[in-house]
Design an enzyme around this catalytic site. Structure first.
Site, short mmCIF file in Angstrom:
data_model
loop_
_atom_site.label_atom_id
_atom_site.label_comp_id
_atom_site.label_asym_id
_atom_site.label_seq_id
_atom_site.Cartn_x
_atom_site.Cartn_y
_atom_site.Cartn_z
N GLU A 190 -8.75 -2.83 4.93
CA GLU A 190 -8.22 -2.38 6.22
C GLU A 190 -9.18 -1.38 6.88
OE1 GLU A 190 -3.45 -2.75 5.17
OE2 GLU A 190 -4.53 -0.89 4.77
N ASP A 201 0.82 -1.22 0.00
CA ASP A 201 0.00 0.00 0.00
C ASP A 201 0.85 1.26 0.00
OD1 ASP A 201 -2.58 -1.40 0.21
OD2 ASP A 201 -1.83 -1.99 2.17
#
Length: 247
Positions: free
Chosen positions: A143, A33
């Site tokens: 997430e 990420d």
């Protein structure tokens, strides 16, 4: 994919303009990420973006991966080693708790790990203030939905360019942007302790969470885990409760 990347890059530029700042900063962990965010902010601001390596007992392999992200993206970078800072600070906290006989051993690992994330956040904001930049978060849709981030740690940011993207969509972005393939394919880990992986900690896989978020059928056990994580982490996504005085 080109259109999607162009839209994100333009959005980043719009955010900077609206905030009246000079550019963007992100912490680079060596994971997927932050690698994608590094490439995106470098495209948006070639001269005013910064990637920061923030090792705290970080493995050599993750540090090497973070350095490869810097190289592949072309982003300006610096390293602020917080290992000793964490060691001193957490030792002081534990010593104080032990002196009062209130130290709880089973909470030790998580408390130390969350302190790592919050020290990194504090460092990014100190650098952002120096450069008049905004801090860019790296949370993806999986997430964010499950609350798999530290409140006021890696969850502490000014903007979130990836929060609408599933983990697989982030992988697709990474491949398009030129993130090294072994980083795209590595097991996701917040590098909170040795051998830690996101999926082991959550109890389900990113692919399963992605499927759930897209409305697909998944095993009942995984559904229960995901919904439980979402419920327990609601406070992380909501504004702070504020007491209202009666008029």
């Amino acid at each position: 994919m080109e259109k999607q990347v162009d839209q994100i890059v333009q959005w980043l530029r719009d955010q900077v303009k609206q905030a009246g700042v000079n550019g963007l900063v992100v912490g680079i962990s060596g994971g997927l990420d932050s690698a994608v965010v590094s490439h995106l902010i470098q495209r948006a601001f070639p001269d005013n973006s910064l990637g920061v390596l923030l090792p705290i007992y970080t493995s050599d392999s993750n540090l090497d991966d973070a350095k490869q992200v810097v190289e592949s993206s072309g982003i300006k970078s610096m390293t602020v080693d917080l290992t000793e800072t964490h060691k001193i600070m957490y030792s002081e906290i534990k010593d104080t708790l032990n002196e009062s006989n209130t130290f709880i051993e089973e909470n030790d690992k998580l408390a130390g790990a969350n302190l790592r994330a919050r020290l990194r956040m504090s460092t990014l904001y100190a650098l952002a203030t120096n450069y008049n930049y905004m801090v860019v978060g790296t949370d993806n849709a999986a997430e964010w939905y499950t609350g798999y981030f530290t409140k006021y740690g890696d969850g502490g940011a000014d903007i979130l360019p990836l929060v609408e993207f599933t983990k697989q969509e982030v992988r697709d972005l990474a491949s398009y942007l030129g993130v090294p393939s072994h980083i795209v394919e590595k097991k996701p880990s917040a590098d909170l302790w040795e051998g830690q992986t996101d999926e082991d900690e959550m109890g389900t896989s990113y692919d399963t969470i992605d499927a759930y978020l897209k409305g697909k059928q998944i095993p009942e056990r995984d559904k229960e885990i995901i919904e439980s994580l979402h419920k327990k982490s609601a406070h992380k996504r909501e504004a702070l409760p504020q007491f209202k005085r009666e008029q």
